[in-house]
Design a protein around this motif. Structure first.
Motif: not given
Length: 395
Positions: A163-170
């Motif tokens: 978790s912590g990202a809202t977009s793929p690849g992050l």
């Protein structure tokens, strides 16, 4: 077997890793470290590629696993929305560790189980247990869990979605010296280790147990030969003001996992979202593939109910656990829990300590939690999933 966990709120990445490593070394004492895990908030996203190098410089773990987390848990603290790093390390004599990264196609569920054994590098007769960290955008965790249950039916599988990202690849998944942005990383533990599990879904039942008499996919049309939406309306009318308010925002469907259980209790249901309703067709939509003959019951969730469920599940484990003392624990908790739900910090770890004492516990806040219900492993939401580690053989 010996476990330790630490957490650092230092805002400089190297300082945070150093503080965690020193804390682990102090708690574990001299000797090789078999397994280390690290969970890092996205404030340090630019430094994910340096994580293993710094950890190995201080600890030299035999196997290293980690991921990004919107919040992290360790050392008796749960840190949300602030920079933090937590680390867990263990000395595991007599335990064989088999790390893996899964980034390609998964075997066919209709194929032989040895395809899944080959995929993760262990055999079912080795009786392994699994810790899994998956990317929520690409990991295909539900298919993976079904395959691992198929090939390793007696093995525990616990973990969570990065978790912590809202977009793929992050998001970041770390396995030894590599950092991945997709798929799943994990480790299989076999030998002198048992991984018990406690999954607290945080709900309480309302209404009565009913049988699915007509459904299609995730659409529930009839319960006990009556339109499902009509049943739901009647249930709503029987609720008091408080529960009626809860039902407007926090109503769920619990699927009974053991068809032979006559008096189901908390923990016997797989909790799934109620995601919509179609009054014209008398149907409701559920976040689970349904089958006719299943028994279901509606559930509600709030802070008080979640707290009661957590206490109940840990109390049950406390009363029935093996005489072998626990050595350590991993906690995979939903981003929707924590201080936002309970109104105060460190709630889940505090309840854990109340029931199981000063067992080292570390983990992170997930985009989805992995753990078993009724003998099968599922991806959950709003859940706290504990993996409890102890030696297989008495000391």
């Amino acid at each position: 077997m010996k476990w330790a966990t630490t957490i650092s709120r230092k805002t400089t990445f190297e300082d945070a890793i150093l503080e965690c490593a020193e804390g682990l070394s102090r708690r574990l004492g001299p000797g090789p470290i078999s397994l280390a895990l690290a969970f890092v908030t996205p404030h340090f996203a630019d430094y994910y590629p340096r994580l293993y190098g710094l950890v190995s410089q201080y600890l030299e773990p035999g196997t290293f696993l980690g991921c990004s987390g919107g919040g992290v848990i360790g050392g008796g603290q749960e840190v949300e929305r602030s920079p933090a790093v937590t680390m867990v390390a263990a000395r595991l004599p007599g335990v064989r560790l088999t790390p893996f990264h899964l980034g390609g196609p998964l075997p066919d569920l209709d194929g032989p189980p040895d395809a899944w054994e080959h995929l993760v590098g262990v055999r079912a007769h080795d009786e392994p247990h699994f810790v899994l960290l998956a990317d929520p955008f690409s990991g295909r965790p539900e298919t993976l869990l079904a395959g691992l249950d198929y090939a390793f039916p007696t093995s525990s599988k616990i973990g969570g979605l990065a978790s912590g990202a809202t977009s793929p690849g992050l998001n970041a998944l770390c396995l030894d010296g590599e950092v991945f942005t997709e798929g799943t990383v994990g480790v299989a533990l076999s030998g002198d280790v048992v991984v018990d599990t406690v999954v607290a879904q945080g709900c309480r039942p309302i209404g009565v147990l009913m049988r699915v008499t007509r459904c299609e996919g995730n659409l529930l049309y009839e319960l006990d030969d009556r339109p499902a939406f009509e049943v739901l309306q009647e249930l709503f009318a029987t609720l008091d003001v408080r529960d009626r308010h809860l039902a407007s925002t926090a109503l769920f469907v619990g699927v009974l996992m053991d068809e032979f259980r006559e008096k189901p209790q908390v923990g016997d249901f797989l909790i799934r979202n109620l995601i919509g309703a179609d009054p014209s067709r008398g149907a409701v939509a559920v976040g689970e593939h349904l089958q006719e003959g299943m028994r279901v019951r509606f559930h509600l969730r709030d802070a008080e109910t979640s707290a009661e469920d957590l206490h109940a599940m840990l109390k049950t484990y406390e009363n029935t656990s093996s005489e072998n003392a626990l050595s350590g624990a991993l906690l995979f908790s939903c981003l929707g829990r924590g201080e936002g739900l309970y109104g105060r910090p460190n709630f889940d770890t505090g309840v854990f300590r109340d029931h199981l004492g000063e067992v080292p516990v570390g983990g992170f806040f997930c985009n989805g939690e992995i753990g078993p219900v009724g003998g099968a492993t599922f991806l959950h939401g709003y859940t706290s999933s504990f993996g409890l580690f102890r030696p297989r053989d008495p000391a």
